[in-house]
Design a protein around this motif. Sequence first.
Motif, PDB file in Angstrom:
ATOM      1  N   LEU A 208       0.832  -1.212   0.000  1.00  0.00           N
ATOM      2  CA  LEU A 208       0.000   0.000   0.000  1.00  0.00           C
ATOM      3  C   LEU A 208       0.859   1.251   0.000  1.00  0.00           C
ATOM      4  N   LYS A 209       2.004   1.176   0.676  1.00  0.00           N
ATOM      5  CA  LYS A 209       2.921   2.313   0.677  1.00  0.00           C
ATOM      6  C   LYS A 209       3.392   2.576  -0.756  1.00  0.00           C
ATOM      7  N   SER A 210       3.676   1.517  -1.465  1.00  0.00           N
ATOM      8  CA  SER A 210       4.133   1.681  -2.841  1.00  0.00           C
ATOM      9  C   SER A 210       3.016   2.221  -3.742  1.00  0.00           C
ATOM     10  N   ALA A 211       1.792   1.740  -3.568  1.00  0.00           N
ATOM     11  CA  ALA A 211       0.662   2.277  -4.346  1.00  0.00           C
ATOM     12  C   ALA A 211       0.402   3.740  -3.980  1.00  0.00           C
ATOM     13  N   ALA A 212       0.570   4.059  -2.696  1.00  0.00           N
ATOM     14  CA  ALA A 212       0.262   5.414  -2.214  1.00  0.00           C
ATOM     15  C   ALA A 212       1.150   6.466  -2.872  1.00  0.00           C
ATOM     16  N   ALA A 213       2.376   6.084  -3.213  1.00  0.00           N
ATOM     17  CA  ALA A 213       3.281   7.042  -3.860  1.00  0.00           C
ATOM     18  C   ALA A 213       2.643   7.556  -5.147  1.00  0.00           C
ATOM     19  N   LEU A 337      -4.435   2.292   5.868  1.00  0.00           N
ATOM     20  CA  LEU A 337      -3.019   2.350   5.466  1.00  0.00           C
ATOM     21  C   LEU A 337      -2.833   3.123   4.168  1.00  0.00           C
ATOM     22  N   LEU A 338      -3.784   2.977   3.253  1.00  0.00           N
ATOM     23  CA  LEU A 338      -3.676   3.718   1.992  1.00  0.00           C
ATOM     24  C   LEU A 338      -3.750   5.227   2.264  1.00  0.00           C
ATOM     25  N   ALA A 339      -4.705   5.629   3.103  1.00  0.00           N
ATOM     26  CA  ALA A 339      -4.830   7.054   3.444  1.00  0.00           C
ATOM     27  C   ALA A 339      -3.564   7.531   4.156  1.00  0.00           C
ATOM     28  N   TYR A 340      -3.099   6.735   5.089  1.00  0.00           N
ATOM     29  CA  TYR A 340      -1.915   7.125   5.860  1.00  0.00           C
ATOM     30  C   TYR A 340      -0.702   7.340   4.955  1.00  0.00           C
ATOM     31  N   HIS A 341      -0.405   6.362   4.124  1.00  0.00           N
ATOM     32  CA  HIS A 341       0.804   6.473   3.296  1.00  0.00           C
ATOM     33  C   HIS A 341       0.656   7.552   2.219  1.00  0.00           C
TER      34      HIS A 341
END
Length: 363
Positions: A208-213, A337-341
């Motif tokens: 999700l961190k990678s998608a969030a970028a 997690l998506l919102a956070y990242h």
Amino acid sequence: DKAGHKHFMSKEIAEQPRAIAAVLDAYLGESGAALALPAALDVARAERVLLVACGTAYYACLTAKYWLEQIAGIPAEVDIASEFRYREPPVAPGTLAVFVSQSGETADTLAALRYVQGRAAQIVSVTNVEESSIAREADLDLQIHAGPEIGVASTKAFTAQLSVLLLMALRAAEARGALDAAALADRLSALRTLPALVTAALETDGPLKSAAAEVAEARDVLFLGRGVMFPLALEGALKLKEISYIHAEAYASGELKHGPIALVDNTVPVVVMAPRDALFDKTVSNMQEVMARGGEVLLITDAAGAEAAGETVWRRIVLPTADPMLTPILYAVPAQLLAYHTAVAKGTDVDQPRNLAKSVTVE
Ligand code: F6R
């Protein structure tokens, strides 16, 4: 104390297995094999349930409507506190009224509670603060035992609220004979696996961190879900807009073709929340409509769903396979997690987003 985390929000997301375990400890009795909600909770005689709240707590109530209807067979209605209180609707006899509030001090929720006093058969609150106004004015308060929530964006309180509401639905099913002893025992043993499932769901953090970028570059994001995933889509959109300031909207998947599909092009990421359940195929066809218009789909699903959806989906986030009754609680985690990242990638103030207060005591 952020316990080694950069933000309270990430600490509170990580605390969810423990928060949910605390709810199970409080309401499952010593052996964990029986429901131990207070005997005063009168779900046996209730003819209908009315749930009222604001914001994230309102989405917890919307989720509970599906559980109450599907598991307990009891009609349930949900309302936004600020609409309910000024509409002054009739309250049918035999209504069990439930008010959900993390702080227990939200002015509109408290006013809605006061409106049903003398009208509802019983008033139950679901709060995180025992001494709060809402907890004190209800006939019965059920604590969510989440511990203090510091981040303005609600995370562990949401999943703890959901856990309490699910137990309430199971208690209603038991009291009304909608589940026999063996079926209830099955449900409770599934429920006891929830903290471990949520721990596994936290492992979607990296993908999700990678998608969030990339999501951080978007101006608009659409969230879609069907059935019990619809309120989760609403919650995912709210979390994203609150802390990343990206415009996000959620729709019931079936509504896509009634308007919002006009928004879809290759600049709008579309988050689809869909475990492989009875509604999965319908949601996949909505997802394909989005992809045919260039929309980049981030599919949050389980292993069977990821396989069925195939490799053409932009990103697949894979959660553990779980009993359908538990999926709303599990799917809250990647939404958070998506919102956070995304917020971290944008550099916004995660714990203290602009214009927002933790407790909304003005009307
Ligand atoms: C969203 C959020 C708000 C609250 C809402 C109700 O992340 O925190 O939408 O859920 O203001 O607050 P409580 O639960 O304290 O009544």
